[in-house]
Enzyme design. Structure first.
Site, mmCIF file in Angstrom:
data_model
loop_
_atom_site.group_PDB
_atom_site.id
_atom_site.type_symbol
_atom_site.label_atom_id
_atom_site.label_comp_id
_atom_site.label_asym_id
_atom_site.label_seq_id
_atom_site.Cartn_x
_atom_site.Cartn_y
_atom_site.Cartn_z
ATOM 1 N N HIS A 137 -6.539 2.945 -46.005
ATOM 2 C CA HIS A 137 -5.627 2.117 -44.930
ATOM 3 C C HIS A 137 -6.986 2.079 -43.885
ATOM 4 O O HIS A 137 -6.912 2.727 -42.892
ATOM 5 C CB HIS A 137 -4.668 3.280 -44.326
ATOM 6 C CG HIS A 137 -3.324 3.296 -45.337
ATOM 7 N ND1 HIS A 137 -3.351 3.867 -46.510
ATOM 8 C CD2 HIS A 137 -2.109 2.362 -45.171
ATOM 9 C CE1 HIS A 137 -2.093 3.777 -46.914
ATOM 10 N NE2 HIS A 137 -1.361 2.974 -46.189
ATOM 11 N N TRP A 148 -2.477 -1.392 -39.456
ATOM 12 C CA TRP A 148 -1.209 -2.232 -39.342
ATOM 13 C C TRP A 148 -1.636 -3.003 -38.221
ATOM 14 O O TRP A 148 -0.594 -3.815 -37.764
ATOM 15 C CB TRP A 148 -0.248 -1.199 -39.174
ATOM 16 C CG TRP A 148 0.381 -0.468 -40.309
ATOM 17 C CD1 TRP A 148 1.376 -0.816 -41.047
ATOM 18 C CD2 TRP A 148 -0.109 0.775 -40.642
ATOM 19 N NE1 TRP A 148 1.306 0.265 -42.117
ATOM 20 C CE2 TRP A 148 0.462 1.233 -41.853
ATOM 21 C CE3 TRP A 148 -1.272 1.653 -40.147
ATOM 22 C CZ2 TRP A 148 0.174 2.347 -42.275
ATOM 23 C CZ3 TRP A 148 -1.462 2.881 -40.921
ATOM 24 C CH2 TRP A 148 -0.751 3.133 -41.821
ATOM 25 N N GLU A 203 -0.944 -3.413 -51.173
ATOM 26 C CA GLU A 203 0.195 -4.184 -50.739
ATOM 27 C C GLU A 203 -0.231 -5.381 -50.017
ATOM 28 O O GLU A 203 0.542 -6.136 -49.046
ATOM 29 C CB GLU A 203 0.888 -3.275 -49.876
ATOM 30 C CG GLU A 203 1.740 -2.055 -50.568
ATOM 31 C CD GLU A 203 2.123 -0.877 -49.509
ATOM 32 O OE1 GLU A 203 2.565 0.129 -49.971
ATOM 33 O OE2 GLU A 203 2.317 -1.264 -48.315
ATOM 34 N N TRP A 208 2.154 -6.571 -43.342
ATOM 35 C CA TRP A 208 2.169 -5.695 -42.346
ATOM 36 C C TRP A 208 0.507 -5.022 -42.305
ATOM 37 O O TRP A 208 0.306 -4.358 -41.337
ATOM 38 C CB TRP A 208 3.068 -4.213 -42.997
ATOM 39 C CG TRP A 208 2.688 -3.973 -44.109
ATOM 40 C CD1 TRP A 208 2.063 -3.167 -44.884
ATOM 41 C CD2 TRP A 208 3.712 -4.459 -45.262
ATOM 42 N NE1 TRP A 208 2.471 -2.961 -46.058
ATOM 43 C CE2 TRP A 208 3.709 -3.744 -46.431
ATOM 44 C CE3 TRP A 208 4.950 -5.528 -45.259
ATOM 45 C CZ2 TRP A 208 4.397 -4.176 -47.685
ATOM 46 C CZ3 TRP A 208 5.350 -5.904 -46.330
ATOM 47 C CH2 TRP A 208 5.244 -4.788 -47.724
ATOM 48 N N TYR A 274 9.288 0.115 -53.069
ATOM 49 C CA TYR A 274 9.962 0.944 -52.471
ATOM 50 C C TYR A 274 11.521 0.147 -52.094
ATOM 51 O O TYR A 274 12.384 0.685 -51.631
ATOM 52 C CB TYR A 274 9.570 1.467 -51.040
ATOM 53 C CG TYR A 274 8.278 2.158 -51.019
ATOM 54 C CD1 TYR A 274 7.051 1.698 -50.997
ATOM 55 C CD2 TYR A 274 8.364 3.506 -51.080
ATOM 56 C CE1 TYR A 274 6.089 2.416 -51.013
ATOM 57 C CE2 TYR A 274 7.196 4.430 -51.248
ATOM 58 C CZ TYR A 274 5.792 3.737 -51.256
ATOM 59 O OH TYR A 274 4.819 4.566 -51.146
ATOM 60 N N GLU A 308 2.752 2.776 -56.167
ATOM 61 C CA GLU A 308 3.558 3.587 -55.147
ATOM 62 C C GLU A 308 4.992 3.479 -55.394
ATOM 63 O O GLU A 308 5.539 1.894 -55.554
ATOM 64 C CB GLU A 308 2.946 3.075 -53.714
ATOM 65 C CG GLU A 308 1.757 3.811 -53.152
ATOM 66 C CD GLU A 308 1.566 3.271 -51.699
ATOM 67 O OE1 GLU A 308 0.559 3.040 -51.297
ATOM 68 O OE2 GLU A 308 2.558 3.225 -51.077
ATOM 69 N N TRP A 343 4.933 8.915 -52.931
ATOM 70 C CA TRP A 343 4.273 8.881 -51.817
ATOM 71 C C TRP A 343 4.058 10.286 -51.087
ATOM 72 O O TRP A 343 4.763 11.293 -51.886
ATOM 73 C CB TRP A 343 4.573 7.973 -50.536
ATOM 74 C CG TRP A 343 3.430 7.483 -49.668
ATOM 75 C CD1 TRP A 343 3.513 7.737 -48.320
ATOM 76 C CD2 TRP A 343 2.196 7.033 -49.833
ATOM 77 N NE1 TRP A 343 2.395 7.332 -47.756
ATOM 78 C CE2 TRP A 343 1.503 6.903 -48.645
ATOM 79 C CE3 TRP A 343 1.581 6.891 -51.326
ATOM 80 C CZ2 TRP A 343 0.119 6.406 -48.819
ATOM 81 C CZ3 TRP A 343 0.206 6.263 -50.950
ATOM 82 C CH2 TRP A 343 -0.417 6.167 -50.057
ATOM 83 N N ARG A 344 3.728 10.780 -49.976
ATOM 84 C CA ARG A 344 3.351 12.020 -49.789
ATOM 85 C C ARG A 344 4.420 12.806 -49.219
ATOM 86 O O ARG A 344 5.483 11.942 -48.817
ATOM 87 C CB ARG A 344 2.232 11.749 -48.464
ATOM 88 C CG ARG A 344 2.796 11.014 -47.399
ATOM 89 C CD ARG A 344 1.382 10.665 -46.309
ATOM 90 N NE ARG A 344 2.125 10.156 -45.446
ATOM 91 C CZ ARG A 344 2.114 11.082 -44.049
ATOM 92 N NH1 ARG A 344 1.563 12.380 -44.192
ATOM 93 N NH2 ARG A 344 2.534 10.680 -42.840
ATOM 94 N N HIS A 355 9.598 12.855 -43.958
ATOM 95 C CA HIS A 355 9.181 11.834 -44.521
ATOM 96 C C HIS A 355 8.500 12.414 -45.824
ATOM 97 O O HIS A 355 7.320 12.613 -45.844
ATOM 98 C CB HIS A 355 8.063 11.433 -43.552
ATOM 99 C CG HIS A 355 7.070 10.057 -44.201
ATOM 100 N ND1 HIS A 355 7.849 8.837 -44.441
ATOM 101 C CD2 HIS A 355 5.951 9.950 -44.398
ATOM 102 C CE1 HIS A 355 6.781 8.126 -44.593
ATOM 103 N NE2 HIS A 355 5.501 8.682 -44.901
HETATM 104 C C1 BMA Z 1 2.510 5.448 -44.676
HETATM 105 C C2 BMA Z 1 3.117 6.521 -43.908
HETATM 106 C C3 BMA Z 1 1.961 6.837 -42.965
HETATM 107 C C4 BMA Z 1 0.813 7.349 -43.353
HETATM 108 C C5 BMA Z 1 0.218 6.077 -44.246
HETATM 109 C C6 BMA Z 1 -1.029 6.455 -45.057
HETATM 110 O O1 BMA Z 1 3.175 5.105 -45.750
HETATM 111 O O2 BMA Z 1 3.174 7.666 -44.956
HETATM 112 O O3 BMA Z 1 2.637 7.867 -41.868
HETATM 113 O O4 BMA Z 1 -0.218 7.452 -42.397
HETATM 114 O O5 BMA Z 1 1.135 5.651 -45.283
HETATM 115 O O6 BMA Z 1 -0.766 7.779 -45.884
#
Ligand code: BMA
Length: 394
Positions: A137, A148, A203, A208, A274, A308, A343-344, A355
């Site tokens: 990112h 972003w 993506e 975005w 997603y 993802e 994802w995380r 989240h």
């Molecule tokens: C996005 C969210 C954000 C995060 C970014 C990078 O989808 O999870 O909070 O900073 O990914 O992991």
């Protein structure tokens, strides 16, 4: 938790799979004569990973999780912990990490993961035979804003652009980091570079990110991608990378390929979705996207993957088998992806929001997640064949 294993004992679980890797190249789809990674100087482990993931696709589905070892819903930076392991008994087979922040040479990424610790977790995952993938990112190189911030940027960082050297400096940070990812060789012997599936500018079909649709033309995107490959590979000598092109959702093969940098610049064809995975109702769209990526990848001798996915907080307690796995298995071509990554799991105490995309111990979908893990098609870390040793050529 005692786990009712789907095989006698996990260690031997890999044996049949290892044999399968030897048995036949892939499941019958027409193959270019010899598929190899785009980097002719890729390390032996990186080449082996490429060959083995291509052979594994369709025989077994690797499960992945972002930031799995760094934090979970109820903990942050506690060595050995993992929401996936604490729920299903094994670490994931694929570890996703992000290097957003590396460009600014700060100690931690945008999700507060210290790079020093990330490097250790990468070596740890590789040491146990798992797959490592990195996204970036990257901040906006023109405005200085985050990923972003969609201020126009790509033309300025291409060769000849006003910020081109600035961008090269950012790539230099990445080159140093990528070449610092080292671990003890898996078959004893000295240290090796950890192979990484590198997924920059992901993506891209979405609008975005500053590198995405509406903010960079398809041609600018391709130029940026090709320059980045050549700079890191040829100029900075980074040879432990497999390159993953990853769009967001798409409605046709043509749309998927609109920003594709070309077969000489891509090892993995992936996408992030997603949307069509929220419920079984959109299974047909989900399966069609998987099928498209598999067919495009196989025709090019590349690796297909769902890079993802997930539903935030996993509200459906049967989502793992009822939506995700059922969707992937619903089509004989779609199921030939090599891995799926969710994802995380953000730490609630730190981010004050639910989240998360994998369950944690006691989550309502935990039982179904164990069922998913026990499916004979799904592989977690403790059931992997050695992906870093090249199989004897058939
Ligand atoms: C996005 C969210 C954000 C995060 C970014 C990078 O989808 O999870 O909070 O900073 O990914 O992991």
């Amino acid at each position: 938790m005692g786990r009712r294993s789907k095989h006698a004992s996990a260690p031997s679980a890999a044996a049949p799979l290892a044999a399968l890797l030897l048995a036949c190249s892939t499941s019958g789809a027409p193959q270019p004569r010899v598929a190899a990674p785009i980097d002719p100087a890729a390390t032996a482990e990186t080449r082996a990973l490429f060959v083995n993931l291509r052979r594994l696709a369709g025989k077994a589905l690797l499960f992945g999780h972002q930031d799995d070892l760094a934090y979970g819903v109820q903990w942050f930076h506690e060595p050995g912990r993992s929401d996936v392991k604490e729920t299903a008994g094994s670490y994931p087979a694929v570890y996703g990490w992000d290097v957003g922040g590396l460009e600014r040479d700060v100690g931690a990424n945008l999700d507060s993961v210290a790079f020093e610790r990330q490097r250790g977790w990468i070596a740890e995952g590789y040491g146990r035979g798992a797959v490592i993938t990195l996204s970036w990112h990257m901040r906006n190189p023109v405005s200085g804003g985050n990923a972003w911030d969609t201020a126009r940027a790509v033309p300025a960082i291409l060769p000849g652009g006003a910020q081109h050297e600035h961008y090269e400096r950012w790539l230099d940070h990445f080159a140093v980091y990528a070449k610092s990812l080292r671990a003890r060789g898996r078959s004893g012997g000295g240290e090796v570079l950890v192979p990484v599936i590198f997924r920059p500018f992901h993506e891209t079909s979405g609008g975005w990110f500053w590198w995405g649709a509406r903010h960079a033309t398809a041609d600018e995107y391709r130029q940026l991608w090709r320059f980045t490959v050549e700079y890191l590979r040829n100029r900075r000598g980074v040879h432990n990378l497999l390159w993953a092109y990853s769009t967001d959702v798409f409605d046709s093969k043509e749309a998927y390929l609109e920003r594709y940098p070309g077969d000489a610049y891509v090892d993995v064809l992936g996408f992030d979705d997603y949307q069509s995975v929220r419920t079984p109702a959109t299974r047909a769209v989900f399966a069609r996207r998987l099928r498209d990526v598999v067919e495009l990848a196989e025709a090019r001798g590349k690796i297909p993957a769902l890079t993802e996915t997930g539903v935030e907080a996993v509200p459906d307690s049967m989502w793992w088998t009822g939506t995700l796995l059922a969707g992937i298995k619903s089509d004989s071509v779609a199921r030939r992806i090599a891995w799926v990554l969710v994802w995380r799991n953000a730490t609630f105490e730190r981010e004050h929001r639910y989240h998360f995309f994998a369950p944690y111990h006691g989550h309502p979908s935990a039982t179904d997640f164990v069922r998913f893990r026990e499916d004979s098609f799904v592989r977690f870390e403790d059931e992997l064949p050695d992906l870093y040793v090249a199989p004897p050529s058939p």
